[in-house]
Design a protein around this motif. Structure first.
Motif, PDB file in Angstrom:
ATOM      1  N   SER A  90       0.801  -1.218   0.000  1.00  0.00           N
ATOM      2  CA  SER A  90       0.000   0.000   0.000  1.00  0.00           C
ATOM      3  C   SER A  90       0.842   1.281   0.000  1.00  0.00           C
ATOM      4  O   SER A  90       2.031   1.254   0.295  1.00  0.00           O
ATOM      5  CB  SER A  90      -0.887  -0.060   1.247  1.00  0.00           C
ATOM      6  OG  SER A  90      -2.042   0.684   1.076  1.00  0.00           O
TER       7      SER A  90
ATOM      8  N   GLU B  29       6.044   2.303   4.284  1.00  0.00           N
ATOM      9  CA  GLU B  29       6.978   2.644   5.373  1.00  0.00           C
ATOM     10  C   GLU B  29       6.792   4.085   5.833  1.00  0.00           C
ATOM     11  O   GLU B  29       7.308   4.478   6.882  1.00  0.00           O
ATOM     12  CB  GLU B  29       8.430   2.373   4.953  1.00  0.00           C
ATOM     13  CG  GLU B  29       8.914   3.109   3.712  1.00  0.00           C
ATOM     14  CD  GLU B  29       8.621   2.373   2.395  1.00  0.00           C
ATOM     15  OE1 GLU B  29       7.506   1.838   2.241  1.00  0.00           O
ATOM     16  OE2 GLU B  29       9.508   2.354   1.526  1.00  0.00           O
TER      17      GLU B  29
ATOM     18  N   SER C 174       3.477   3.702  -6.992  1.00  0.00           N
ATOM     19  CA  SER C 174       3.968   4.357  -8.208  1.00  0.00           C
ATOM     20  C   SER C 174       4.017   3.394  -9.393  1.00  0.00           C
ATOM     21  O   SER C 174       4.076   2.174  -9.218  1.00  0.00           O
ATOM     22  CB  SER C 174       5.375   4.893  -7.947  1.00  0.00           C
ATOM     23  OG  SER C 174       6.241   3.817  -7.663  1.00  0.00           O
TER      24      SER C 174
ATOM     25  N   THR D  22       7.267   1.116  -9.236  1.00  0.00           N
ATOM     26  CA  THR D  22       7.198  -0.091  -8.395  1.00  0.00           C
ATOM     27  C   THR D  22       6.191  -1.076  -8.968  1.00  0.00           C
ATOM     28  O   THR D  22       6.436  -2.294  -8.987  1.00  0.00           O
ATOM     29  CB  THR D  22       6.812   0.283  -6.945  1.00  0.00           C
ATOM     30  OG1 THR D  22       7.659   1.335  -6.497  1.00  0.00           O
ATOM     31  CG2 THR D  22       6.950  -0.893  -6.018  1.00  0.00           C
TER      32      THR D  22
ATOM     33  N   LEU E 186      -2.085   2.889  -9.792  1.00  0.00           N
ATOM     34  CA  LEU E 186      -0.836   3.646  -9.931  1.00  0.00           C
ATOM     35  C   LEU E 186      -1.118   5.140 -10.057  1.00  0.00           C
ATOM     36  O   LEU E 186      -2.203   5.609  -9.755  1.00  0.00           O
ATOM     37  CB  LEU E 186      -0.061   3.094 -11.130  1.00  0.00           C
ATOM     38  CG  LEU E 186       0.105   1.560 -11.127  1.00  0.00           C
ATOM     39  CD1 LEU E 186       0.786   1.075 -12.386  1.00  0.00           C
ATOM     40  CD2 LEU E 186       0.873   1.096  -9.891  1.00  0.00           C
TER      41      LEU E 186
ATOM     42  N   GLU F 226       4.035  12.806 -13.333  1.00  0.00           N
ATOM     43  CA  GLU F 226       3.302  13.097 -12.105  1.00  0.00           C
ATOM     44  C   GLU F 226       4.133  14.026 -11.209  1.00  0.00           C
ATOM     45  O   GLU F 226       5.314  13.765 -10.974  1.00  0.00           O
ATOM     46  CB  GLU F 226       3.019  11.778 -11.376  1.00  0.00           C
ATOM     47  CG  GLU F 226       2.026  11.918 -10.251  1.00  0.00           C
ATOM     48  CD  GLU F 226       1.680  10.573  -9.607  1.00  0.00           C
ATOM     49  OE1 GLU F 226       2.577   9.739  -9.390  1.00  0.00           O
ATOM     50  OE2 GLU F 226       0.484  10.374  -9.307  1.00  0.00           O
TER      51      GLU F 226
HETATM   52  P1  NAD Z   1       5.818   3.503  -4.025  1.00  0.00           P
HETATM   53  O1  NAD Z   1       5.712   2.781  -5.327  1.00  0.00           O
HETATM   54  O2  NAD Z   1       7.109   4.163  -3.690  1.00  0.00           O
HETATM   55  O3  NAD Z   1       5.507   2.516  -2.815  1.00  0.00           O
HETATM   56  C1  NAD Z   1       4.294   1.799  -2.734  1.00  0.00           C
HETATM   57  C2  NAD Z   1       4.498   0.554  -1.883  1.00  0.00           C
HETATM   58  O4  NAD Z   1       5.357  -0.351  -2.576  1.00  0.00           O
HETATM   59  C3  NAD Z   1       5.143   0.818  -0.527  1.00  0.00           C
HETATM   60  O5  NAD Z   1       4.493   0.063   0.446  1.00  0.00           O
HETATM   61  C4  NAD Z   1       6.586   0.346  -0.745  1.00  0.00           C
HETATM   62  O6  NAD Z   1       7.221  -0.060   0.431  1.00  0.00           O
HETATM   63  C5  NAD Z   1       6.370  -0.831  -1.689  1.00  0.00           C
HETATM   64  N1  NAD Z   1       7.527  -1.226  -2.497  1.00  0.00           N
HETATM   65  C6  NAD Z   1       8.582  -0.458  -2.900  1.00  0.00           C
HETATM   66  N2  NAD Z   1       9.436  -1.191  -3.658  1.00  0.00           N
HETATM   67  C7  NAD Z   1       8.915  -2.436  -3.733  1.00  0.00           C
HETATM   68  C8  NAD Z   1       9.314  -3.649  -4.392  1.00  0.00           C
HETATM   69  N3  NAD Z   1      10.433  -3.724  -5.112  1.00  0.00           N
HETATM   70  N4  NAD Z   1       8.518  -4.738  -4.290  1.00  0.00           N
HETATM   71  C9  NAD Z   1       7.369  -4.691  -3.583  1.00  0.00           C
HETATM   72  N5  NAD Z   1       6.947  -3.575  -2.927  1.00  0.00           N
HETATM   73  C10 NAD Z   1       7.696  -2.473  -2.997  1.00  0.00           C
HETATM   74  O7  NAD Z   1       4.624   4.557  -4.012  1.00  0.00           O
HETATM   75  P2  NAD Z   1       4.237   5.609  -2.865  1.00  0.00           P
HETATM   76  O8  NAD Z   1       5.218   6.724  -2.844  1.00  0.00           O
HETATM   77  O9  NAD Z   1       3.933   4.900  -1.596  1.00  0.00           O
HETATM   78  O10 NAD Z   1       2.832   6.147  -3.392  1.00  0.00           O
HETATM   79  C11 NAD Z   1       2.716   7.228  -4.278  1.00  0.00           C
HETATM   80  C12 NAD Z   1       2.194   6.732  -5.613  1.00  0.00           C
HETATM   81  O11 NAD Z   1       0.988   6.000  -5.428  1.00  0.00           O
HETATM   82  C13 NAD Z   1       1.820   7.873  -6.561  1.00  0.00           C
HETATM   83  O12 NAD Z   1       2.277   7.572  -7.863  1.00  0.00           O
HETATM   84  C14 NAD Z   1       0.292   7.874  -6.509  1.00  0.00           C
HETATM   85  O13 NAD Z   1      -0.314   8.421  -7.667  1.00  0.00           O
HETATM   86  C15 NAD Z   1       0.004   6.426  -6.361  1.00  0.00           C
HETATM   87  N6  NAD Z   1      -1.330   6.202  -5.822  1.00  0.00           N
HETATM   88  C16 NAD Z   1      -2.282   5.670  -6.633  1.00  0.00           C
HETATM   89  C17 NAD Z   1      -3.577   5.481  -6.163  1.00  0.00           C
HETATM   90  C18 NAD Z   1      -4.649   4.924  -7.043  1.00  0.00           C
HETATM   91  O14 NAD Z   1      -5.696   4.598  -6.519  1.00  0.00           O
HETATM   92  N7  NAD Z   1      -4.463   4.808  -8.336  1.00  0.00           N
HETATM   93  C19 NAD Z   1      -3.887   5.820  -4.841  1.00  0.00           C
HETATM   94  C20 NAD Z   1      -2.887   6.346  -4.028  1.00  0.00           C
HETATM   95  C21 NAD Z   1      -1.605   6.531  -4.520  1.00  0.00           C
END
Ligand code: NAD
Length: 453
Positions: A128, A157, A206, A209, A228, A356
């Motif tokens: 998440s 985190e 994102s 990821t 995403l 973004e």
């Molecule tokens: P992120 O991709 O950095 O992290 C998301 C999750 O992935 C975290 O829990 C992280 O610990 C985990 N993660 C990181 N690397 C990983 C790996 N290699 N394998 C498995 N898990 C891993 O994103 P973020 O900064 O937490 O969130 C921001 C992004 O989320 C923005 O792009 C936003 O637009 C998007 N978002 C989308 C929605 C939607 O409904 N479409 C909703 C909220 C946020």
């Protein structure tokens, strides 16, 4: 151990024990063993757990809001709004879970019966994001549990204390410990989770990821949902009221400090109303109070991930270097904050209009026709939401029908409803949450062909 910081003050809040590959594997095994009994628990009992969870959220709302604000920098009024908004989502799931997953008889004729049964996927993982941690966590956890799945949940985190609160309250409400397990940590714990023999992975985060997870899971035939990012556009037509549109869109662009997946990220305005729109937009932005997220009157809080400040700096610098005019903002402020920023004379050669921003930064581009606006709105690899402002419903419907996005808005923006599916086109993701489809997505439709002997 995972150290939790307050992004607005930089202070260390606490440390919590983190998971590792071995503890994640043990939680998976326990969840696998516990899931059949949970699936066999009658729906009314599962619903009662979620109803008790709802009551606990109401009882602890103020403390839960303060925790979310401390670890994410979200303005406290918006933390309260998220928790109050969650209650409506819970009510929707409580009202619809049973009916939307009831077995359906689709033929009963000449001794032959055909039925569709919704069986749980099994053990699912939820990885998440931090920006709306209650929403994005519960959009998965609650319907997954209600439909009989076990859930391994890894909060971001950057929102771990909130994730811990969600799990604590669901356990206290009667969900067995092994049926909902918390996995604490960063990307490495997410990777350990995705390596288990899970039956579904539901991810919010994102594109970068999400793409890594999709590559890893591709050969394993695991159900995958990715929610995403976006680069959500809105078009203000020549017949729109520029002041009304500006007030709504300034809020849509900067609410939650611009850190919403469906924040308005690009605005196209017809040349006839451009000047009036921009003046009203900048006026509205000047009214946004920037400051301490714990202050009730703060509208712009902290940028949760410090690294995002560099993205915002770079987007502004790139746009200005290519000819954009900065009308307000453009700089960092104390408290890991970025000043609300408005740029005009922008175009699609600039990262600002393509990638973004995820911060309180917006580009406003002048257009000469509806056709030009539609072409620009569709000039993106994303497709989460898009909007049109005009008093003319037929015109709005005709324009929005041409736009490639999972959700479209007429005279509104930055809005999510539990009754409607939430999904992205293109690089904004695959699959969906919310609506009755977002309940059924945690089940497999099993086909029954039954002939009387
Ligand atoms: P992120 O991709 O950095 O992290 C998301 C999750 O992935 C975290 O829990 C992280 O610990 C985990 N993660 C990181 N690397 C990983 C790996 N290699 N394998 C498995 N898990 C891993 O994103 P973020 O900064 O937490 O969130 C921001 C992004 O989320 C923005 O792009 C936003 O637009 C998007 N978002 C989308 C929605 C939607 O409904 N479409 C909703 C909220 C946020």
């Amino acid at each position: 151990m995972l150290t939790i910081y307050n992004p607005a003050t930089g202070t260390h809040i606490t440390q919590v024990p983190a998971d590792d590959a071995a503890s994640v594997a043990a939680k998976f095994q326990a969840a696998r063993a516990a899931q059949p009994a949970w699936a066999a628990t009658p729906m009314p009992q599962r619903l009662a757990c979620v109803a008790r969870f709802r009551a606990a959220v109401v009882a602890e709302l103020e403390a839960l809001a303060a925790t979310m604000t401390a670890e994410t920098g979200k303005p406290i009024s918006m933390s309260r709004n998220e928790l109050n908004g969650l209650l409506g989502r819970i009510d929707f799931f409580l009202a619809e879970a049973a009916a939307s997953t009831a077995t359906q008889t689709v033929l009963a004729e000449g001794g032959m019966t055909e039925q569709i049964q919704h069986i749980p996927l099994g053990v699912v993982a939820n990885i998440s994001a931090w920006n709306y941690p209650w929403f994005v966590g519960c959009n998965v956890i609650l319907p997954a549990l209600l439909t009989g799945n076990a859930v391994l949940y890894k909060p971001s985190e950057f929102a771990t204390l909130t994730g811990m609160a969600i799990v604590r309250l669901l356990h206290a409400a009667g969900v067995p410990a092994d049926v909902l397990a918390l996995c604490v940590g960063g990307g490495e714990v997410g990777a350990a989770l995705q390596a288990q023999r899970i039956d579904g992975l539901f991810f919010t985060g994102s594109y970068a990821t999400g793409a890594k997870i999709a590559q890893a899971l591709g050969p394993r035939m695991v159900k995958l949902q990715l929610e995403l990012g976006g680069k959500d556009p809105t078009y203000v037509c020549d017949d729109a009221n520029p002041a009304t549109a500006a007030a709504s869109l300034a809020d849509g662009a900067m609410y939650n400090t611009g850190q919403s997946c469906c924040s308005v990220e690009r605005i196209y305005v017809h040349e006839k109303v451009f000047d009036a729109f921009v003046a009203a937009f900048v006026d509205t932005v000047h009214g946004f109070k920037v400051g301490d997220p714990m202050d009730d009157s703060t509208y712009i809080g902290a940028i949760t991930r410090a690294a995002q400040l560099e993205v915002l700096d770079a987007q502004v610098a790139d746009a200005v270097a290519k000819g954009a005019q900065l009308l307000t903002g453009g700089t960092r402020l104390p408290g890991n904050t970025f000043a609300p920023t408005v740029l005009v004379d922008v175009d699609h050669s600039m990262d600002l209009m393509r990638e973004e921003s995820f911060g309180p930064v917006i580009g406003i581009q002048k257009v000469a026709s509806d056709a030009e606006a539609v072409a620009l709105m569709n000039d993106t690899r994303y497709g989460l939401t898009a909007g049109v402002f005009t008093p003319d419903e037929a015109r709005a419907r005709a324009l929005l029908a041409q736009v490639n996005a999972g959700s479209v808005y007429w005279n509104c923006c930055d809005r999510v409803s539990p009754r409607l599916p939430w999904s992205g086109h293109g690089d904004s993701g695959v699959g969906l949450t919310l609506s009755t489809y977002g309940i059924q997505t945690f089940t497999r439709p099993k086909a029954w062909h039954l002939r009387q002997a």
